[in-house]
Design a protein around this motif. Structure first.
Motif, PDB file in Angstrom:
ATOM      1  N   ILE A  73       0.875  -1.166   0.000  1.00 45.96           N
ATOM      2  CA  ILE A  73       0.000   0.000   0.000  1.00 45.96           C
ATOM      3  C   ILE A  73       0.910   1.214   0.000  1.00 45.96           C
ATOM      4  O   ILE A  73       1.866   1.282   0.775  1.00 45.96           O
ATOM      5  CB  ILE A  73      -0.908   0.011   1.243  1.00 45.96           C
ATOM      6  CG1 ILE A  73      -1.808  -1.234   1.257  1.00 45.96           C
ATOM      7  CG2 ILE A  73      -1.759   1.286   1.288  1.00 45.96           C
ATOM      8  CD1 ILE A  73      -2.555  -1.446   2.565  1.00 45.96           C
ATOM      9  N   ALA A  74       0.653   2.171  -0.878  1.00 44.26           N
ATOM     10  CA  ALA A  74       1.515   3.351  -0.992  1.00 44.26           C
ATOM     11  C   ALA A  74       0.660   4.593  -1.198  1.00 44.26           C
ATOM     12  O   ALA A  74      -0.426   4.526  -1.781  1.00 44.26           O
ATOM     13  CB  ALA A  74       2.500   3.195  -2.151  1.00 44.26           C
ATOM     14  N   GLY A  75       1.168   5.724  -0.710  1.00 41.57           N
ATOM     15  CA  GLY A  75       0.443   6.977  -0.891  1.00 41.57           C
ATOM     16  C   GLY A  75       0.784   7.990   0.172  1.00 41.57           C
ATOM     17  O   GLY A  75       1.930   8.055   0.645  1.00 41.57           O
ATOM     18  N   LYS A  76      -0.212   8.787   0.558  1.00 36.77           N
ATOM     19  CA  LYS A  76      -0.011   9.799   1.581  1.00 36.77           C
ATOM     20  C   LYS A  76       0.321   9.132   2.916  1.00 36.77           C
ATOM     21  O   LYS A  76      -0.277   8.121   3.283  1.00 36.77           O
ATOM     22  CB  LYS A  76      -1.271  10.658   1.724  1.00 36.77           C
ATOM     23  CG  LYS A  76      -1.669  11.416   0.457  1.00 36.77           C
ATOM     24  CD  LYS A  76      -0.673  12.511   0.128  1.00 36.77           C
ATOM     25  CE  LYS A  76      -1.032  13.256  -1.154  1.00 36.77           C
ATOM     26  NZ  LYS A  76      -2.352  13.913  -1.097  1.00 36.77           N
ATOM     27  N   SER A  77       1.240   9.715   3.667  1.00 37.11           N
ATOM     28  CA  SER A  77       1.731   9.084   4.896  1.00 37.11           C
ATOM     29  C   SER A  77       0.614   8.750   5.871  1.00 37.11           C
ATOM     30  O   SER A  77       0.573   7.643   6.437  1.00 37.11           O
ATOM     31  CB  SER A  77       2.752  10.000   5.578  1.00 37.11           C
ATOM     32  OG  SER A  77       3.871  10.198   4.754  1.00 37.11           O
ATOM     33  N   LYS A  78      -0.288   9.688   6.089  1.00 42.19           N
ATOM     34  CA  LYS A  78      -1.360   9.465   7.064  1.00 42.19           C
ATOM     35  C   LYS A  78      -2.253   8.312   6.637  1.00 42.19           C
ATOM     36  O   LYS A  78      -2.681   7.488   7.480  1.00 42.19           O
ATOM     37  CB  LYS A  78      -2.179  10.747   7.232  1.00 42.19           C
ATOM     38  CG  LYS A  78      -3.328  10.623   8.231  1.00 42.19           C
ATOM     39  CD  LYS A  78      -2.830  10.255   9.629  1.00 42.19           C
ATOM     40  CE  LYS A  78      -3.974  10.187  10.622  1.00 42.19           C
ATOM     41  NZ  LYS A  78      -3.513   9.756  11.967  1.00 42.19           N
ATOM     42  N   LEU A  79      -2.555   8.229   5.358  1.00 44.71           N
ATOM     43  CA  LEU A  79      -3.438   7.173   4.868  1.00 44.71           C
ATOM     44  C   LEU A  79      -2.758   5.811   4.934  1.00 44.71           C
ATOM     45  O   LEU A  79      -3.404   4.806   5.262  1.00 44.71           O
ATOM     46  CB  LEU A  79      -3.885   7.486   3.439  1.00 44.71           C
ATOM     47  CG  LEU A  79      -4.657   8.790   3.253  1.00 44.71           C
ATOM     48  CD1 LEU A  79      -4.995   9.009   1.789  1.00 44.71           C
ATOM     49  CD2 LEU A  79      -5.922   8.803   4.111  1.00 44.71           C
ATOM     50  N   VAL A  80      -1.477   5.769   4.622  1.00 43.53           N
ATOM     51  CA  VAL A  80      -0.728   4.516   4.732  1.00 43.53           C
ATOM     52  C   VAL A  80      -0.694   4.054   6.185  1.00 43.53           C
ATOM     53  O   VAL A  80      -0.846   2.864   6.487  1.00 43.53           O
ATOM     54  CB  VAL A  80       0.696   4.673   4.165  1.00 43.53           C
ATOM     55  CG1 VAL A  80       1.549   3.445   4.461  1.00 43.53           C
ATOM     56  CG2 VAL A  80       0.642   4.933   2.661  1.00 43.53           C
ATOM     57  N   GLU A  81      -0.523   5.001   7.107  1.00 41.84           N
ATOM     58  CA  GLU A  81      -0.510   4.661   8.525  1.00 41.84           C
ATOM     59  C   GLU A  81      -1.862   4.076   8.952  1.00 41.84           C
ATOM     60  O   GLU A  81      -1.920   3.073   9.696  1.00 41.84           O
ATOM     61  CB  GLU A  81      -0.192   5.901   9.358  1.00 41.84           C
ATOM     62  CG  GLU A  81      -0.127   5.630  10.857  1.00 41.84           C
ATOM     63  CD  GLU A  81       0.158   6.883  11.666  1.00 41.84           C
ATOM     64  OE1 GLU A  81       0.978   6.806  12.586  1.00 41.84           O
ATOM     65  OE2 GLU A  81      -0.450   7.939  11.364  1.00 41.84           O
TER      66      GLU A  81
END
Length: 422
Positions: free
Chosen positions: A248-256
């Motif tokens: 899963i890759a993308g914006k840091s908050k969403l990945v978290e």
């Protein structure tokens, strides 16, 4: 076939294959350029993060301070042009990975809006129905809307605008065609979708199911404004070596948030023993651009040959490519089934097994699948599957080597010749 018939077929095959390879030579050169650029991108990410032999060491238990795992996440983030990534063998399939991403982003009362039509069959149980008791999105109070595509395969923007409400939280895009006779969406097309969706809902999250698409183009969806993507390691990015996993890759908050769903809130991606898989995941990523190129070449070749013989193919041999999937339409159930069985016969593994249609969990119609693969379900390896329903379309994908795909096409035509389909 009798010996004389076989000799005649061999002569025809040589002519068909030579004509096809001459026809697609320009497409092959384009694929080679894409392979080069993506290979360089992967190497540069490895170099930037100083990947070394010690990063391949196995971890156990909680997997705390597994530096190889931590660097792998950083490498994936750079390769995909994202702020952050998680890459884990614990994600058991593309469906599991997509589910983790969606459950991470959505909360009870939110709406999930699929803007590219009905998603792939295996996601239907993830979406679920209210009160289904299975822990689906619907069971947790997340409402899903699906806006069908227009007849020409494009997004129905009026329909999307009408479907957006205050509750809309995630816009979902499926990059590949799934079991539809439509073009897959290119990265440029996805890049054009992002500002239109953000204009409707500035805080909306744009999510892309990236399965089958990685490294088929110069860029990935996260490089054109997409907030979050997900995919399977036993498809393109695993390079035929990763034995399990997803990313899963993308914006840091969403990945978290996705990581909290993958493991548990407060734990996220900080744990997870890699159990000896790290080396194969790194090496698979290194090989992925080349092997994806081999598979795409095989699909282009197959499209050219089957089109010459009067079959409908999608994409066409000279059409744009943004995933591995080659769709071929047949006149009925029997040739469809025999085509898929021929792909199995051409495998190096389990070539003696004869696939038959069956009611596979997660699918709405009987499905026949050919998968003579080293990695179970590894669809960067040559495979084919089809729901046995009208309009009788087989979906062929993968091929670690172009020569293997070419051999499989030949075996399918031998079978068709025997049965009078040619």
């Amino acid at each position: 076939m009798q010996a004389t018939e076989m000799t005649e077929f061999e002569e025809q095959w040589e002519r068909w294959s030579e004509e096809a390879e001459e026809q697609v030579s320009q497409q092959f050169r384009l694929i080679d350029r894409i392979v080069e650029r993506n290979q360089w991108k992967v190497i540069q990410a490895f170099q930037k993060h100083k990947v070394s032999d010690f990063h391949f060491a196995a971890s156990t238990g909680y997997g705390y301070n597994d530096r190889g795992r931590e660097v792998l996440d950083l490498v994936y983030a750079d390769v995909f042009g994202a702020e952050a990534a998680i890459v884990r063998p614990h994600l058991v399939s593309g469906t599991h990975t997509i589910s983790a991403a969606l459950f991470g982003c959505l909360r009870p009362g939110d709406e999930l809006l699929f803007v590219t039509g009905k998603p792939y069959d295996t996601l239907h149980k993830v979406i679920g129905k209210p009160g289904d008791g299975q822990g689906s999105l619907a069971d947790w109070g997340v409402h899903t809307k699906i806006v069908p595509l227009l007849a020409d395969g494009n997004v129905d923007w009026d329909g999307v605008a009408a479907a957006v409400t205050e509750r809309t939280k995630v816009f979902a895009i499926q990059r590949s065609r799934g079991y539809d006779w439509r073009p897959s969406f290119t990265v440029d097309q996805i890049g054009d979708m992002v500002p239109r969706l953000k204009a409707m809902k500035p805080n909306g999250i744009v999510f892309v199911d990236n399965c089958y698409g990685e490294f088929t183009e110069y860029r990935e969806p996260t490089e054109v404004g997409v907030d979050l993507i997900a995919g399977s390691l036993i498809k393109n990015p695993g390079g035929g070596l990763a034995t399990s996993g997803g990313y899963i890759a993308g914006k840091s908050k969403l990945v978290e948030l996705a990581a909290f769903r993958m493991t548990a809130p407060g734990i996220g991606g900080e744990v997870g023993a890699m159990l000896g898989t790290t080396r194969s995941i790194y090496q698979g990523l290194f090989l992925a651009p080349l092997l994806v190129g081999q598979a795409v070449k095989g699909s282009v070749f197959a499209a050219s040959v089957f089109a010459k013989l009067g079959f409908e193919t999608h994409p066409s041999w000279n059409g744009p490519r943004t995933d591995l999937i080659q769709a071929i339409r047949f006149t009925g159930a029997e040739p469809l089934i025999h085509f898929v069985q021929s792909i199995q016969k051409a495998a190096a593994v389990d070539a003696h097994v004869v696939p038959e249609p069956w009611d596979m969990p997660g699918y709405e119609h009987p499905v026949i699948m050919a998968a003579g693969t080293f990695i179970q379900g590894g669809s960067l390896e040559l495979s084919a599957d089809a729901p046995v329903r009208e309009p009788y379309i087989a979906y062929m994908q993968g091929g670690l080597t172009y020569a293997h795909v070419k051999y499989a096409v030949k075996q399918a035509l031998i079978e068709f010749r025997k049965r009078g389909y040619l």
